[in-house]
Design a protein around this motif. Structure first.
Motif, PDB file in Angstrom:
ATOM      1  N   GLU A  43       0.661  -1.069   0.016  1.00  0.00           N
ATOM      2  CA  GLU A  43      -0.118   0.079  -0.037  1.00  0.00           C
ATOM      3  C   GLU A  43       0.637   0.845  -0.059  1.00  0.00           C
ATOM      4  OE1 GLU A  43       0.272  -0.804   4.523  1.00  0.00           O
ATOM      5  OE2 GLU A  43       0.430  -2.203   2.651  1.00  0.00           O
ATOM      6  N   ASP A  44       1.858   1.534   0.262  1.00  0.00           N
ATOM      7  CA  ASP A  44       2.937   2.461   1.213  1.00  0.00           C
ATOM      8  C   ASP A  44       3.688   2.473  -0.700  1.00  0.00           C
ATOM      9  OD1 ASP A  44       2.553   2.563   3.623  1.00  0.00           O
ATOM     10  OD2 ASP A  44       4.189   0.903   3.469  1.00  0.00           O
ATOM     11  N   PHE A  45       3.517   1.424  -1.386  1.00  0.00           N
ATOM     12  CA  PHE A  45       4.703   1.400  -2.756  1.00  0.00           C
ATOM     13  C   PHE A  45       3.108   2.418  -3.151  1.00  0.00           C
ATOM     14  CE2 PHE A  45       7.594  -1.198  -1.117  1.00  0.00           C
ATOM     15  CZ  PHE A  45       8.632  -0.281  -1.973  1.00  0.00           C
ATOM     16  N   ALA A  46       2.172   1.910  -3.561  1.00  0.00           N
ATOM     17  CA  ALA A  46       1.005   1.889  -4.472  1.00  0.00           C
ATOM     18  C   ALA A  46       0.941   3.643  -4.085  1.00  0.00           C
ATOM     19  CB  ALA A  46      -0.409   0.995  -3.848  1.00  0.00           C
ATOM     20  N   ALA A  47       0.206   3.991  -2.872  1.00  0.00           N
ATOM     21  CA  ALA A  47      -0.108   5.487  -2.671  1.00  0.00           C
ATOM     22  C   ALA A  47       1.485   6.405  -3.318  1.00  0.00           C
ATOM     23  CB  ALA A  47       0.119   5.393  -0.995  1.00  0.00           C
ATOM     24  N   PHE A  48       2.649   5.729  -2.912  1.00  0.00           N
ATOM     25  CA  PHE A  48       4.102   6.602  -3.635  1.00  0.00           C
ATOM     26  C   PHE A  48       3.383   6.888  -5.290  1.00  0.00           C
ATOM     27  CE2 PHE A  48       9.075   8.328  -4.100  1.00  0.00           C
ATOM     28  CZ  PHE A  48       8.159   9.291  -3.537  1.00  0.00           C
ATOM     29  N   ALA A  49       3.677   5.552  -5.920  1.00  0.00           N
ATOM     30  CA  ALA A  49       3.390   6.064  -7.022  1.00  0.00           C
ATOM     31  C   ALA A  49       2.123   6.391  -7.648  1.00  0.00           C
ATOM     32  CB  ALA A  49       2.949   3.789  -7.493  1.00  0.00           C
ATOM     33  N   LEU A  50       1.127   6.185  -6.747  1.00  0.00           N
ATOM     34  CA  LEU A  50      -0.203   7.416  -7.000  1.00  0.00           C
ATOM     35  C   LEU A  50       0.564   9.310  -6.697  1.00  0.00           C
ATOM     36  CD1 LEU A  50      -3.691   7.649  -7.710  1.00  0.00           C
ATOM     37  CD2 LEU A  50      -3.460   7.624  -6.030  1.00  0.00           C
ATOM     38  N   LEU A  51       0.842   8.945  -5.937  1.00  0.00           N
ATOM     39  CA  LEU A  51       1.477  10.625  -5.840  1.00  0.00           C
ATOM     40  C   LEU A  51       2.209  11.328  -7.010  1.00  0.00           C
ATOM     41  CD1 LEU A  51       1.295  12.612  -3.749  1.00  0.00           C
ATOM     42  CD2 LEU A  51       3.026  11.802  -2.668  1.00  0.00           C
ATOM     43  N   ILE A  52       3.268   9.997  -7.247  1.00  0.00           N
ATOM     44  CA  ILE A  52       4.385  10.319  -8.521  1.00  0.00           C
ATOM     45  C   ILE A  52       3.756  10.626  -9.760  1.00  0.00           C
ATOM     46  CG2 ILE A  52       6.790   9.979  -9.550  1.00  0.00           C
ATOM     47  CD1 ILE A  52       7.306   8.569  -7.095  1.00  0.00           C
ATOM     48  N   GLY A  53       2.510   9.954 -10.249  1.00  0.00           N
ATOM     49  CA  GLY A  53       1.655  10.135 -10.972  1.00  0.00           C
ATOM     50  C   GLY A  53       1.581  11.129 -10.906  1.00  0.00           C
ATOM     51  N   VAL A  54       0.583  11.424 -10.013  1.00  0.00           N
ATOM     52  CA  VAL A  54      -1.028  12.752 -10.759  1.00  0.00           C
ATOM     53  C   VAL A  54       0.283  13.606 -10.194  1.00  0.00           C
ATOM     54  CG1 VAL A  54      -1.769  13.575  -9.238  1.00  0.00           C
ATOM     55  CG2 VAL A  54      -2.463  11.389  -9.351  1.00  0.00           C
ATOM     56  N   GLY A  55       1.108  13.635  -9.468  1.00  0.00           N
ATOM     57  CA  GLY A  55       2.421  14.671  -9.458  1.00  0.00           C
ATOM     58  C   GLY A  55       2.898  15.053 -10.781  1.00  0.00           C
TER      59      GLY A  55
END
Length: 97
Positions: A43-55
């Motif tokens: 879940e941490d990797f998914a949240a960070f991937a989402l954060l990087i992707g949206v940014g």
């Protein structure tokens, strides 16, 4: 005949930025191999991937649609600030509530 070789290959700023984003995502996985202090779950990797992707997508839109360099710089700075604020909030909970 036009053959591209490694010595004359050019990378665009867009390719460099997305490669850096991928490196940011891989860094915790590598750190987990060497220390117990980094303990991320899926879940941490998914949240960070989402954060990087949206940014990253927001940055691409800012560069694509902002015509003036000053406006681009302001938008990129706002996106970077929002990224860091969300990242800090997810990491340690800086906002009350």
């Amino acid at each position: 005949m036009n053959i591209t070789t490694a010595h004359n290959a050019r990378f665009t700023p867009r390719q460099i930025a997305w490669s850096a984003a991928a490196a940011l995502l891989v860094a915790p996985a590598i750190a987990m191999l060497f220390t117990r202090e980094v303990n991320w779950g899926a879940e941490d990797f998914a949240a960070f991937a989402l954060l990087i992707g949206v940014g990253g997508l927001a940055g691409e839109l800012a560069v694509r649609f902002a015509r003036k360099p000053v406006n681009r710089a302001i938008l990129i700075a706002a996106i970077a600030l929002a990224f860091l604020l969300v990242w800090a909030e997810l990491a340690v909970g800086i906002l009350p509530g």
